[in-house]
Design a protein around this motif. Structure first.
Motif, mmCIF file in Angstrom:
data_model
loop_
_atom_site.group_PDB
_atom_site.id
_atom_site.type_symbol
_atom_site.label_atom_id
_atom_site.label_comp_id
_atom_site.label_asym_id
_atom_site.label_seq_id
_atom_site.Cartn_x
_atom_site.Cartn_y
_atom_site.Cartn_z
ATOM 1 N N UNK A 188 44.391 32.904 55.541
ATOM 2 C CA UNK A 188 44.411 34.267 56.069
ATOM 3 C C UNK A 188 44.371 35.314 54.963
ATOM 4 N N UNK A 189 44.698 34.918 53.720
ATOM 5 C CA UNK A 189 44.667 35.852 52.595
ATOM 6 C C UNK A 189 43.313 35.876 51.901
ATOM 7 N N UNK A 190 42.462 34.888 52.214
ATOM 8 C CA UNK A 190 41.159 34.810 51.546
ATOM 9 C C UNK A 190 40.235 35.905 52.070
ATOM 10 N N UNK A 191 39.523 36.573 51.155
ATOM 11 C CA UNK A 191 38.605 37.631 51.557
ATOM 12 C C UNK A 191 38.846 38.901 50.765
ATOM 13 N N UNK A 192 38.515 40.050 51.373
ATOM 14 C CA UNK A 192 38.666 41.335 50.669
ATOM 15 C C UNK A 192 40.089 41.593 50.157
ATOM 16 N N UNK A 193 41.086 41.129 50.932
ATOM 17 C CA UNK A 193 42.479 41.342 50.530
ATOM 18 C C UNK A 193 42.775 40.656 49.199
ATOM 19 N N UNK A 194 42.335 39.403 49.057
ATOM 20 C CA UNK A 194 42.559 38.659 47.820
ATOM 21 C C UNK A 194 41.731 39.248 46.675
ATOM 22 N N UNK A 195 40.492 39.620 46.979
ATOM 23 C CA UNK A 195 39.625 40.199 45.950
ATOM 24 C C UNK A 195 40.220 41.498 45.392
ATOM 25 N N UNK A 196 40.766 42.321 46.272
ATOM 26 C CA UNK A 196 41.382 43.581 45.846
ATOM 27 C C UNK A 196 42.594 43.327 44.954
ATOM 28 N N UNK A 197 43.367 42.310 45.321
ATOM 29 C CA UNK A 197 44.552 41.975 44.539
ATOM 30 C C UNK A 197 44.176 41.474 43.151
ATOM 31 N N UNK A 198 43.162 40.611 43.086
ATOM 32 C CA UNK A 198 42.737 40.050 41.801
ATOM 33 C C UNK A 198 42.097 41.108 40.898
ATOM 34 N N UNK A 199 41.508 42.134 41.524
ATOM 35 C CA UNK A 199 40.872 43.198 40.744
ATOM 36 C C UNK A 199 41.885 44.224 40.226
ATOM 37 N N UNK A 200 43.139 44.099 40.663
ATOM 38 C CA UNK A 200 44.131 45.103 40.324
ATOM 39 C C UNK A 200 44.992 44.805 39.113
#
Length: 210
Positions: A188-200
């Motif tokens: 459920x965390x995979x997707x834009x949410x995870x990408x945003x977190x990794x980019x931060x």
């Protein structure tokens, strides 16, 4: 009803079933869409018709042999759809869908309309309805590549990810440090949410996420 009309109905029904299942795959932007599924269903249905009606003048023949050959052939077709990257396999569901579509085509070639309709409904339930359920179920391995000018910034980012980090490796290309990280995260965390977190993470850049 004449034999010719019966066979025509079977082929049309197979094409319709293939189109319905292929349309669902098309909506998901998969490689095998409407045309592929229609062709598989029509081909399977025709093979079954040939198996049943094409050897009428032969005293001894086994109608199941052609069907068995279709099943084997669909395995090769499905194998061409499945793709594997570092830690991710894609195309399995579409390959399985083609395999079942072929089976439905065979059953329509036999004139088993009720079973074919029921199987089509179950396939659509599996592909569409269960999609929204399984996307939130279980864990997923994600391969991530982060880069930074300072190695300590990469180390800090990996530390902040905590237990989600399954394994990682560091390398240097020119004046840039790179971290190849394998994460184990809830689906459920995979997707834009995870990408945003990794980019931060400060001082780091997300190069890829698979």
């Amino acid at each position: 009803m004449s034999i010719a009309l019966q066979l025509t109905i079977r082929l049309l029904a197979a094409g319709l079933v293939g189109a319905i299942i292929g349309y669902e795959r098309e909506l998901r932007a998969k490689g095998a869409g409407i045309r592929t599924h229609v062709l598989v269903a029509l081909g399977s249905c025709l093979f079954m018709i040939i198996s049943i009606f094409g050897f009428g003048g032969v005293e001894r023949f086994d109608a199941a042999r052609v069907a068995a050959g279709v099943v084997g052939g669909l395995g090769f077709l499905g194998g061409g759809i499945i793709m594997k990257t570092k830690n991710h396999v894609s195309g399995l569901t579409t390959a399985a869908g083609l395999w079942v579509t072929g089976a439905i085509g065979l059953s329509l070639g036999c004139g088993m309309y009720e079973v074919s309709i029921l199987t089509t409904i179950l396939v659509l339930i599996c592909l569409e309805a269960l999609y929204f359920y399984t996307i939130h179920l279980g864990q997923k391995d994600v391969s991530v590549v982060l880069s930074a000018k300072d190695q300590s910034q990469l180390s800090e980012a990996i530390t902040k990810m905590g237990r989600k980090v399954k394994e990682f490796s560091l390398s240097k290309q020119g004046d840039t440090y790179k971290a190849d990280i394998l994460l184990h995260v809830p689906r459920k965390e995979y997707g834009p949410q995870l990408m945003e977190k990794l980019s931060g993470f400060p001082g780091t850049e997300l190069e890829s996420m698979e």
